[in-house]
Design a protein around this motif. Structure first.
Motif, PDB file in Angstrom:
ATOM      1  N   ARG A   1       0.949  -1.225   0.015  1.00 44.38           N
ATOM      2  CA  ARG A   1      -0.034  -0.202   0.086  1.00 44.38           C
ATOM      3  C   ARG A   1       0.889   1.282  -0.228  1.00 44.38           C
ATOM      4  O   ARG A   1       1.878   1.264   0.502  1.00 44.38           O
ATOM      5  N   ALA A   2       0.201   2.288  -0.608  1.00 41.99           N
ATOM      6  CA  ALA A   2       1.099   3.412  -0.795  1.00 41.99           C
ATOM      7  C   ALA A   2       1.055   4.414   0.448  1.00 41.99           C
ATOM      8  O   ALA A   2       2.430   4.908   0.766  1.00 41.99           O
ATOM      9  N   ALA A   3       0.135   4.666   0.924  1.00 39.40           N
ATOM     10  CA  ALA A   3      -0.112   5.726   2.124  1.00 39.40           C
ATOM     11  C   ALA A   3       0.763   5.321   3.129  1.00 39.40           C
ATOM     12  O   ALA A   3       0.889   4.163   3.449  1.00 39.40           O
ATOM     13  N   ALA A   4       1.494   6.087   3.924  1.00 35.98           N
ATOM     14  CA  ALA A   4       2.260   5.870   4.866  1.00 35.98           C
ATOM     15  C   ALA A   4       1.403   5.091   5.917  1.00 35.98           C
ATOM     16  O   ALA A   4       0.323   5.549   6.383  1.00 35.98           O
ATOM     17  N   GLN A   5       2.149   3.899   6.482  1.00 31.21           N
ATOM     18  CA  GLN A   5       1.401   3.212   7.476  1.00 31.21           C
ATOM     19  C   GLN A   5       0.637   2.405   7.062  1.00 31.21           C
ATOM     20  O   GLN A   5      -0.382   1.402   7.855  1.00 31.21           O
ATOM     21  N   ALA A   6      -0.090   2.646   6.009  1.00 29.39           N
ATOM     22  CA  ALA A   6      -1.286   1.778   5.361  1.00 29.39           C
ATOM     23  C   ALA A   6      -1.024   0.166   5.206  1.00 29.39           C
ATOM     24  O   ALA A   6      -0.046   0.130   4.539  1.00 29.39           O
ATOM     25  N   ARG A   7      -1.419  -0.607   5.691  1.00 33.69           N
ATOM     26  CA  ARG A   7      -1.190  -2.079   5.408  1.00 33.69           C
ATOM     27  C   ARG A   7      -2.510  -2.682   5.092  1.00 33.69           C
ATOM     28  O   ARG A   7      -3.459  -2.125   5.448  1.00 33.69           O
ATOM     29  N   LEU A   8      -2.282  -3.985   4.379  1.00 35.48           N
ATOM     30  CA  LEU A   8      -3.383  -4.674   4.028  1.00 35.48           C
ATOM     31  C   LEU A   8      -4.257  -5.141   5.128  1.00 35.48           C
ATOM     32  O   LEU A   8      -3.729  -5.493   6.275  1.00 35.48           O
ATOM     33  N   PRO A   9      -5.666  -5.228   5.332  1.00 39.44           N
ATOM     34  CA  PRO A   9      -6.228  -5.453   6.574  1.00 39.44           C
ATOM     35  C   PRO A   9      -6.138  -6.911   6.626  1.00 39.44           C
ATOM     36  O   PRO A   9      -6.008  -7.847   5.770  1.00 39.44           O
ATOM     37  N   ARG A  10      -6.354  -7.406   8.175  1.00 37.89           N
ATOM     38  CA  ARG A  10      -6.176  -8.715   8.427  1.00 37.89           C
ATOM     39  C   ARG A  10      -7.733  -9.318   8.081  1.00 37.89           C
ATOM     40  O   ARG A  10      -8.736  -8.647   8.058  1.00 37.89           O
ATOM     41  N   VAL A  11      -7.580 -10.661   7.587  1.00 38.49           N
ATOM     42  CA  VAL A  11      -8.921 -10.901   6.993  1.00 38.49           C
ATOM     43  C   VAL A  11      -8.987 -12.281   7.940  1.00 38.49           C
ATOM     44  O   VAL A  11      -8.391 -13.133   8.368  1.00 38.49           O
ATOM     45  N   GLY A  12     -10.250 -12.307   8.339  1.00 42.64           N
ATOM     46  CA  GLY A  12     -10.781 -13.490   9.341  1.00 42.64           C
ATOM     47  C   GLY A  12     -12.073 -14.041   8.805  1.00 42.64           C
ATOM     48  O   GLY A  12     -12.806 -13.522   8.384  1.00 42.64           O
ATOM     49  N   LEU A  13     -12.081 -15.463   9.264  1.00 44.69           N
ATOM     50  CA  LEU A  13     -13.101 -16.125   8.822  1.00 44.69           C
ATOM     51  C   LEU A  13     -13.945 -16.627   9.892  1.00 44.69           C
ATOM     52  O   LEU A  13     -13.852 -17.267  10.902  1.00 44.69           O
ATOM     53  N   ILE A  14     -15.502 -16.284   9.762  1.00 43.52           N
ATOM     54  CA  ILE A  14     -16.339 -16.689  10.935  1.00 43.52           C
ATOM     55  C   ILE A  14     -17.079 -17.887  10.246  1.00 43.52           C
ATOM     56  O   ILE A  14     -17.964 -17.927   9.425  1.00 43.52           O
ATOM     57  N   ASP A  15     -16.869 -19.098  11.118  1.00 49.44           N
ATOM     58  CA  ASP A  15     -17.463 -20.442  10.716  1.00 49.44           C
ATOM     59  C   ASP A  15     -18.964 -20.180  11.090  1.00 49.44           C
ATOM     60  O   ASP A  15     -19.117 -20.413  12.316  1.00 49.44           O
ATOM     61  N   MET A  16     -19.741 -20.294  10.096  1.00 50.87           N
ATOM     62  CA  MET A  16     -21.244 -20.210  10.235  1.00 50.87           C
ATOM     63  C   MET A  16     -21.771 -21.502  10.892  1.00 50.87           C
ATOM     64  O   MET A  16     -23.093 -21.580  11.309  1.00 50.87           O
ATOM     65  N   GLU A  17     -21.193 -22.562  10.766  1.00 54.92           N
ATOM     66  CA  GLU A  17     -21.547 -23.803  11.496  1.00 54.92           C
ATOM     67  C   GLU A  17     -21.228 -23.698  13.065  1.00 54.92           C
ATOM     68  O   GLU A  17     -22.172 -24.184  13.795  1.00 54.92           O
TER      69      GLU A  17
END
Ligand code: ADP
Ligand code: ZN
Ligand code: ZN
Length: 681
Positions: A329-345
């Protein structure tokens, strides 16, 4: 008296050109030129056509030729390059030239009267001066990857297709603007006029980019072309592009066919987006035409995406396209977001929103940050049903459900637009307790309001933005920070640079995993990466931890597609998809065309296709069995299709032309159409 024979392309399905005779209205009047438009009689009507040839003499009986009524000599002729582009599209998509070239021209220019044209020309002449190309806006310093990309684009001579593969938020727009700027400067230093064409997938993205371009190049004449312009505006913008006055032309897919005499660079943003494919009439791919146009004119084309289409990725792998990568990512400090999966079972959610997602929303509300919820289904519920007898809200004209729209108090079919009042009792058994089944954006909105009564929730989908300008107003209020939770369909997923957004929730993406369409996975992955990319674009504030995250509710957390998403791993996903396609003999390893037929009676449509199958010898071509389309009936019409395949594109093209001629000669009363490189099968 000067007399000429003019050959014209007219907007008709007849695959031929039309000759007319022209005589100078007065001595000394200028000769007509190829590329001019002319008004001619056609049957009992008067139509405007494009002059494609001019002959001094002919062996045709002059007395039988009809006379040209008027030449639109107020306007410069379109260039041979533009006619070549239209001719290529016509040949490739199996249409006559006139059906391609004339619909791209504004209506007012095709009218018998020239009042609007004169007015537009006068208005444009008043803004004749071209200001300096010197930008004054303070622009960010490019990072080394961006710089390398711009250098590669502007320093190469001739045609090059560049695949700008940059993660969401990596500053692709900055690369486009710098490349455009350098190119315009280079050309103007050489005393040459230059134009840059920038394509975006969605009308809603044009204001954002328009604003960036205006800020970067104050006063630089620019034109916008998309389907929501009023006719008068469209005419002025089209002429500004056509006269070379607009240095930058910005538009949606139809802008790829704009007349631009000094075109030097084409940019296709979000090149993977299915909106680049026109889905009715001439079913062209604007991205593919952009590449062809660049190669014909020996100029660079840039295809930008965080999730390139599998076709483009394949071209980059084989070296046909040159890959330019932006890896962070270009902007200072910007990181790709953390991705989480919510198990709907594990986390049951009768109202569609699981506890972990609700907790994450609550945290954002407390911190006064914005959240986005993505659900690709508009309406309140996709279907209504009766528990007592099993009735469901089928559309009587389509093989589809009528969707419940609660605020509008209607059942609506999204395929034929049929509308009914919500029944107060079951039409078959009289039960008054009809239930909505499943959920759309309206239902989630209602639920959110009841859980977070103080939150400012805004829903953006095709229903909430019917009025002209309302979508733009809605997006602006998000940018101004007047919204806490933004909820919407794919309309909210694309390209927007939301600065305060730190949470993205994805509600029900699983259905696409089991679609029959082999592209569904590719599309879902791109969509999820795209929507995930809306989070955390500005970076954490000074001294804070990066907190932006994406939460995806799924019943299949182990699915490879989601696992790739967790790792932000486009490359892994694309490579495995390519391997699967190769093994299964699917595009891009095979070339396809689809013949569709429509009839009141399904059997008639199937019979027509079956007969079409046997018309010509099929060396190197596979003609599959005719089958009903997935949604077989729409508005009372039954639809079937026949898939044509070949391992060689030239071989497929060589088959299609005579096949279309043979089909036209059948003079069947059935409606049929051909699509080359279909994306929905
Ligand atoms: P993309 O189109 O790749 O998703 P954008 O072009 O929208 O990304 O850029 C994301 C953000 O990064 C924007 O807010 C933009 O102003 C910012 N940005 C881009 N390039 C730079 C740079 N070189 N330095 C600082 N910020 C930048
Ligand atoms: Zn019932
Ligand atoms: Zn319907």
């Amino acid at each position: 008296m000067t007399r000429r024979i003019l050959t014209l392309a007219l907007d008709t399905p007849l695959d031929t050109f039309f000759d007319y005779s022209w005589s100078a209205p007065e001595t000394g009047s200028a000769d007509p030129q190829v590329g001019q438009f002319a008004l001619v009689p056609f049957g009992r009507r008067e139509v405007v056509g494009l002059i494609t040839d001019i002959k001094q003499e002919t062996d045709i009986d002059l007395a039988r030729l009809r006379e040209v009524i008027a030449i639109r000599s107020q306007l410069e002729p379109v260039s041979p390059d533009w006619i070549a582009l239209c001719q290529f599209a016509a040949d490739y998509y199996q249409r006559p030239l006139g059906e391609v070239a004339l619909p791209c021209v504004p209506k007012h220019l095709r009218a018998a009267k020239t009042v609007a044209l004169e007015r537009a020309l006068k208005k444009l002449a008043a803004t004749n001066t071209r200001p300096s190309d010197q930008p004054v806006y303070a622009r960010p310093t490019l990072n080394p990857e961006q710089q390398a990309a711009v250098d590669a684009i502007v320093t190469t001579k001739g045609f090059h297709a560049h695949l700008l593969f940059g993660v969401t938020g990596s500053g692709k727009t900055e690369v486009y603007l710098h490349a455009a700027e350098r190119l315009l400067q280079q050309e103007s230093a050489q005393g040459r006029a230059a134009q840059v064409l920038i394509l975006v997938p969605e009308i809603n993205l044009t204001p954002q980019l328009e604003a960036s371009v205006h800020a970067r190049f104050p006063g630089l004449p620019m034109a916008t072309l998309h389907s929501q312009l009023a006719e008068g505006e469209r005419l002025r913008h089209w002429i500004a592009a056509h006269q070379g006055k607009a240095a930058i032309v910005l538009g949606t897919r139809l802008a790829v066919l704009a007349s631009m005499p000094h075109l030097r660079l084409i940019i296709v943003d979000e090149e993977h987006d299915p909106s680049y494919k026109q889905q009715e009439g001439l079913r062209y791919s604007a991205r593919d035409l952009a590449v062809w146009r660049a190669s014909r004119q020996q100029i660079p084309v840039v295809l930008g995406s965080a999730t390139p289409s599998i076709e483009s990725w394949q071209h980059a792998q084989t070296g046909r396209y040159r890959q330019l990568s932006l890896t962070h990512r270009a902007a200072a400090q910007a990181r790709l977001p953390r991705v989480g999966l919510i198990d709907m079972e594990i986390h049951k959610a009768p109202d569609g929103l699981s506890q972990p997602l609700l907790a994450a929303l609550r945290a954002r509300l407390e911190r006064k940050e914005q959240s986005l919820l993505f659900l690709n289904r508009r309406g309140y519920a996709p279907v209504m049903h009766c528990d007592a007898c099993g009735w469901i809200s089928n559309c009587r004209r389509c093989t589809a459900f009528m969707v419940l729209h609660k605020p509008e108090r209607r059942l609506r079919c999204h395929h034929c637009s049929l509308e009914l009042r919500i029944p107060t009792a079951c039409p078959t058994c009289g039960n008054v307790d009809l239930q909505p089944l499943g959920r759309g954006t309206q239902r989630v909105e209602e639920h959110l309001q009841s859980i977070f009564p103080d939150a400012r929730v805004l829903r953006i989908d095709a229903d909430s933005t019917r009025r002209k300008g309302s979508a733009q107003a809605a997006f602006e209020s998000v940018h101004r920070g007047e919204v806490d939770i933004l909820l919407g369909t794919q309309m909210v997923a694309k390209g927007h640079d939301f600065q305060r957004l730190t949470l993205v929730g994805v509600i029900n993406p699983d259905t696409a995993l089991f679609s029959q369409d082999y592209r569904a996975g590719e599309r879902l992955f791109a969509q999820l990466m795209q929507v995930a990319g809306r989070a955390g674009r500005a970076g954490a504030k000074e001294g804070e931890l990066q907190t932006s995250e994406v939460l995806l509710q799924t019943r299949y957390p182990q699915h490879p597609l989601y696992q790739a998403l967790l790792r932000h791993d486009y490359v892994g996903f694309a490579d495995s998809t390519l391997a699967e396609r190769r093994a299964a003999g699917l595009p891009p390893f095979v070339y396809q065309a689809l013949l569709r037929a429509e009839a009141r009676n399904l059997q008639d449509a199937l019979d027509f296709l079956q007969q079409a199958r046997g018309l010509l010898p099929t060396e190197g071509i596979v003609l599959n069995d005719p089958v009903p389309m997935t949604i077989t009936r729409v508005a009372g019409v039954e639809r079937a299709q026949l898939l044509v395949e070949s391992a060689s594109r030239p071989q497929l093209q060589a088959f299609l032309k005579p096949w279309m001629q043979a089909l036209r000669q059948q003079k069947s009363r059935l409606r049929w159409s051909l699509e080359v490189d279909p994306i929905d099968i």
